[in-house]
Write an enzyme that holds these catalytic residues in place. Structure first.
Site, PDB file in Angstrom:
ATOM      1  N   SER A  82     -11.031  -0.980  -1.393  1.00  0.00           N
ATOM      2  CA  SER A  82      -9.795  -0.875  -0.597  1.00  0.00           C
ATOM      3  C   SER A  82     -10.077  -1.085   0.881  1.00  0.00           C
ATOM      4  O   SER A  82      -9.232  -1.577   1.614  1.00  0.00           O
ATOM      5  CB  SER A  82      -9.190   0.525  -0.734  1.00  0.00           C
ATOM      6  OG  SER A  82      -8.453   0.642  -1.907  1.00  0.00           O
ATOM      7  N   HIS A 113      -4.120   6.196   2.942  1.00  0.00           N
ATOM      8  CA  HIS A 113      -4.751   4.950   2.490  1.00  0.00           C
ATOM      9  C   HIS A 113      -4.133   3.724   3.176  1.00  0.00           C
ATOM     10  O   HIS A 113      -4.846   2.851   3.671  1.00  0.00           O
ATOM     11  CB  HIS A 113      -4.584   4.882   0.966  1.00  0.00           C
ATOM     12  CG  HIS A 113      -5.318   3.774   0.290  1.00  0.00           C
ATOM     13  ND1 HIS A 113      -4.788   2.514   0.125  1.00  0.00           N
ATOM     14  CD2 HIS A 113      -6.534   3.740  -0.287  1.00  0.00           C
ATOM     15  CE1 HIS A 113      -5.651   1.766  -0.523  1.00  0.00           C
ATOM     16  NE2 HIS A 113      -6.726   2.482  -0.790  1.00  0.00           N
ATOM     17  N   ASP A 132       0.833  -1.200   0.000  1.00  0.00           N
ATOM     18  CA  ASP A 132       0.000   0.000   0.000  1.00  0.00           C
ATOM     19  C   ASP A 132       0.871   1.255   0.000  1.00  0.00           C
ATOM     20  O   ASP A 132       2.007   1.221  -0.483  1.00  0.00           O
ATOM     21  CB  ASP A 132      -0.925  -0.063   1.238  1.00  0.00           C
ATOM     22  CG  ASP A 132      -2.277   0.584   0.988  1.00  0.00           C
ATOM     23  OD1 ASP A 132      -2.293   1.778   0.671  1.00  0.00           O
ATOM     24  OD2 ASP A 132      -3.304  -0.095   1.108  1.00  0.00           O
TER      25      ASP A 132
END
Ligand SMILES: *[C@@H]1O[C@H](CO)[C@@H](O)[C@H](O)[C@H]1NC(C)=O
Ligand SMILES: *[C@@H]1O[C@H](CO)[C@@H](O)[C@H](O)[C@H]1NC(C)=O
Ligand SMILES: *[C@@H]1O[C@H](CO)[C@@H](O)[C@H](O)[C@H]1NC(C)=O
Ligand SMILES: *[C@@H]1O[C@H](CO)[C@@H](O)[C@H](O)[C@H]1NC(C)=O
Ligand SMILES: *[C@@H]1O[C@H](CO)[C@@H](O)[C@H](O)[C@H]1NC(C)=O
Ligand SMILES: *[C@@H]1O[C@H](CO)[C@@H](O)[C@H](O)[C@H]1NC(C)=O
Ligand SMILES: *[C@@H]1O[C@H](CO)[C@@H](O)[C@H](O)[C@H]1NC(C)=O
Length: 765
Positions: free
Chosen positions: A552, A218, A153
């Site tokens: 996600s 994220h 990520d």
């Protein structure tokens, strides 16, 4: 970042120009990945083995460059641990030559892929009102203690309370990873951090900051969702408040950073997987992807194949390409593909009007207008500034409102075109007191709870018309807006998120994808403190938690649950764990009705949610599993058209395709997909008893227009581990031919377990 990473074309252009300037030697060439299969040095390989592999890559490529030195310069990465591949600057002619070499499985370009929670666990049944019941999978799995979960990520924000090692056990002895030179300090919770940026540099031309630190948010969000520690009193400005925690709160976590401001490249992804497999992770959570047409020309599929060979479960997001059919990503049969659904949680506020009417809207604003005071309302187009179009005023562009008309009023703006938070600021800038954001016709009832920076709300198109008619009948209409509030118990829930990518699987439609659905809408989890909480340029607020949506977010939920199952059943294969999750999923919502699609409220199909919505507690005791070993995947690849020579290279050891080719539909998957039924077809499955001895009976709800029978209809299991084969016979009826997919279900039940498999069948003749 709400759904996809934002792309700025002008920035990309600048990078491409600098790429050209910075790379004089291979400026005209691009980086390609040359995939040669698996290395045959075993798990105990040494540095010497790795050097030998690097040397082999140089020699191999040297043959095409007619110089080992030139080859060495061209190589960006040499993958030496598990994945036998290298990434190098090549011209088209070299690509063509190398592709023809018998040792090569595939050559594919190094492309950019894109990135694709407190109350969430409550909703899937792990806890009730903050209390963990003794029969919860959390209790049984000791919260995932000793399991290692990693993500690929944007990195990690190590200071986040989710990564505190309070109460954490020792780091497992098998762990080979570290945080060496990663810019991140590790502890007993966060046990690994590595970054990979050479592939990124080759595409965009700049080397991003050398650190695993997450400046995006994220990655911190996904890693804390999968394995974050308990953090009491977590919220986003008070919204979604509660104790934040990951699916496996006691697991160790590791971060492999492959995503940079413009995306994540194939070669960095391969490098990270190769390293993570070697380091000893148990579960990998991958919330990123891209469209591909072939499993062995896609870094995630290639790399997860090698992870699977090493017993590692890989969980991937299905992508955010919904609601259109056939755009599911990460659809290889050896990964778990996760779709996104809503929770029973929402963020609402109320517009109260002087005519005693109220309108319910969605908002995450912390600001409110005094409830006793009433403010005049005005349509933004009635408050148009002189120098702008009515269109811009209607949409509440900056500077499009006349401050003399707007001052002290609630302004009604239309949704569309521009940044939603910016509209509220335009109202604020012109002296308005608040904003009512009315959905346009296209949006209909799909409302977004935005973190507005003034008292504001979004209302449906229908309610917008209602408000307009009140305003038409009384120019003296007044109103007030309350602050946003977290509400739970929303019905119906779950619903399938519109954005969640749908099947069928366009690479091998014989494998039904996605596999499973999990919470992916407005998920609260930890966040970076290096970036504001919303992508709006008007929002500069930073906060240790954030609410995000996307597949996600649903992917790490499943990765966390896989971690718990791995703890309870250390001997189970990744396929058996996936089967347990899939066959116990639910397909009904909290109204007891079939799960629906968020916006249209039509009944959702397995192409939207796979086997259904995850039920972790039931996944602990599935009764039967559809297991898959390496040979099953190999036979599947033979059916797909790979020959024994190629497959031996993948495995790094001898293998022969079955003499009689099997059907791809025969892969022992816990679901059924028949993309072209030619009158009749019979497929085979084998189930393994993992519960108590018992007698299972088949129940079928056949897809419309398809006749389905199972043989035998009863399976008797005397002991644990016993396997039984059965056949499912499909026959099309004339009326169904050419009408597309219809859906059904097969359930094996002993009265206690319900082993449920969806089926999707399309009749061609
Ligand atoms: C990289 O580091 C520099 C200096 O520390 C900083 O100014 C810059 O914002 C960083 N860039 C990114 C993309 O994180
Ligand atoms: C909980 O969090 C809120 C918002 O961050 C904060 O205002 C409050 O003081 C916290 N309460 C406790 C008991 O820590
Ligand atoms: C969230 O905060 C509200 C108001 O302070 C409180 O009533 C509620 O119990 C909290 N919810 C949780 C799950 O802690
Ligand atoms: C319109 O005029 C005002 C005042 O002169 C100015 O602030 C605003 O930016 C102008 N708007 C546009 C869209 O040109
Ligand atoms: C309100 O009045 C305007 C102008 O008279 C008209 O165009 C519009 O259709 C009316 N809207 C409603 C919802 O009655
Ligand atoms: C296997 O496939 C490769 C690539 O298509 C081909 O070069 C090779 O000759 C095949 N091997 C056999 C034994 O058919
Ligand atoms: C069914 O027939 C079509 C064309 O007639 C063919 O392409 C397809 O492979 C057949 N499907 C199966 C499963 O045999």
């Amino acid at each position: 970042m709400e759904i996809k990473m934002m792309r700025a074309p002008s920035v990309l252009l600048t990078f491409l120009i600098s790429a050209f300037l910075l790379l004089p030697v291979f400026a005209s060439n691009k980086v390609y990945i040359v995939y040669l299969g698996g290395h045959n040095h075993g798990k105990d390989a040494t540095a010497e083995d790795f050097n030998r592999a690097t040397n082999f890559h140089k020699e191999f490529l040297g043959y095409f460059f007619e110089s080992k030195e030139k080859a060495q310069q061209a190589i960006v990465y040499s993958f030496t641990k598990h994945i036998n591949a290298f990434a190098a600057y090549l011209d088209e002619e070299q690509v063509a030559q190398i592709s023809k070499h018998p040792d090569v499985i595939s050559v594919f370009p190094n492309q950019l892929k894109q990135l694709h929670t407190t109350r969430t666990w409550d909703f899937v049944g792990l806890e009730r009102i903050g209390i963990v019941p003794p029969d919860s999978i959390w209790t049984k799995a000791n919260y995932g203690k000793d399991v290692i979960i990693a993500h690929l990520d944007t990195g990690v924000w190590p200071e986040s309370a989710s990564f505190s090692d309070d109460g954490m056990g020792e780091i497992p002895g098998k762990w080979k990873g570290s945080c060496h030179k990663s810019g991140v300090v590790c502890n007993r919770k966060l046990i690994g951090a590595k970054y990979f940026n050479k592939g990124y540099k080759s595409v965009v031309g700049i080397t991003p900051n050398g650190t695993t630190r997450d400046t995006d948010g994220h990655g911190t969000h996904t890693l804390s969702t999968a394995g974050g520690n308990f953090v009491p009193n977590a919220s986003l400005f008070g919204f979604a408040n509660g104790t934040a925690k990951g699916g496996s709160p006691a697991a160790h976590v590791a971060s492999y950073k492959v995503c940079w401001p413009l995306g994540c490249t194939d070669s960095d992804i391969l490098a990270a997987f190769d390293e993570a497999i070697h380091d000893g992770v148990d579960v990998l959570s991958v919330s990123l992807g891209g469209f591909s047409f072939d499993y062995f020309s896609d870094a995630i599929a290639v790399a997860s194949f090698h992870a699977m060979l090493n017993g590692i479960a890989v969980v991937c997001s299905a992508g955010n390409n919904g609601p259109f059919n056939g755009l599911v990503e990460n659809s290889a049969p050896w990964v778990t593909t996760v779709a996104a659904s809503s929770l029973d949680r929402d963020f609402t506020n109320i517009v109260t009007l002087s005519n005693k009417k109220q309108i319910l809207g969605k908002s995450r604003t912390v600001w409110e207008l005094p409830s006793k005071k009433l403010y005049p309302l005005i349509n933004s187009f009635d408050a148009k500034a002189d120098n702008v179009s009515i269109h811009k005023a209607r949409l509440c562009h900056r500077g499009a409102l006349n401050p003399l008309k707007v001052k002290g009023k609630i302004v009604i703006c239309l949704r569309g075109s521009i940044d939603r938070l910016g509209k509220a600021l335009a109202v604020h800038g012109a002296g308005g007191a608040g904003m009512i954001h009315v959905n346009d016709v296209d949006g209909v009832d799909e409302l977004v709870a935005d973190p507005y920076i003034i008292p504001a709300t979004m209302i449906s198109h229908k309610d917008g018309l209602r408000l307009q008619s009140y305003l038409n009948s009384s120019k003296l209409l007044r109103g007030t807006i309350s602050a946003g509030k977290t509400v739970i118990g929303v019905k119906p829930a779950p619903t399938v998120a519109d954005f969640s990518s749908r099947g069928p699987n366009h690479i091998t439609p014989q494998v039904l994808k996605p596999d499973i659905s999990a919470p992916g809408v407005n998920v609260l989890a930890s966040y970076t403190e290096a970036a504001p909480i919303s992508p709006s340029k008007y929002d500069t607020r930073r906060w240790p938690f954030n609410l995000l949506s996307g597949t996600s977010m649903s992917c790490p939920h499943v990765a966390g649950i896989v971690g718990l199952l791995r703890k309870i059943y250390p001997d189970w294969s990744p396929a058996a764990i996936r089967s347990a999750i899939m066959t116990t999923a639910r397909t009904r919502d909290n109204n007891g009705e079939p799960i629906k699609v968020e916006r249209t409220r039509r009944t959702a199909t397995p192409f939207a949610y796979g086997s259904g919505y995850i039920q972790p507690n039931d996944a602990m005791d599935p009764g039967l599993v559809y297991d898959l070993g390496i040979d099953d995947y190999m036979d599947f690849l033979c059916a797909l058209g790979y020959n024994s020579t190629q497959l031996e290279k993948l495995l790094g050891k001898p293998y022969k395709c079955p003499i009689k080719k099997t059907l791809m539909e025969n892969l022992n998957y816990p679901s059924f997909a028949i993309p072209s039924l030619n009158k009749t077809m019979t497929v085979t499955r084998t189930v393994k008893n993992v519960g108590s001895p018992g007698t299972y009976t088949a129940r079928i709800k056949a897809p419309e227009g398809i006749l389905v029978s199972v043989e035998p209809q009863v399976l008797q299991f005397k002991e644990i581990g016993e396997e039984k084969e059965f056949k499912v016979h499909f026959e099309s009826t004339e009326g169904r031919v050419g009408k597309g997919y219809s859906f059904g279900v097969l359930i094996w039940s002993d009265g206690k377990h319900y082993v449920r498999s969806p089926m999707a069948v399309k009749a061609n003749s």
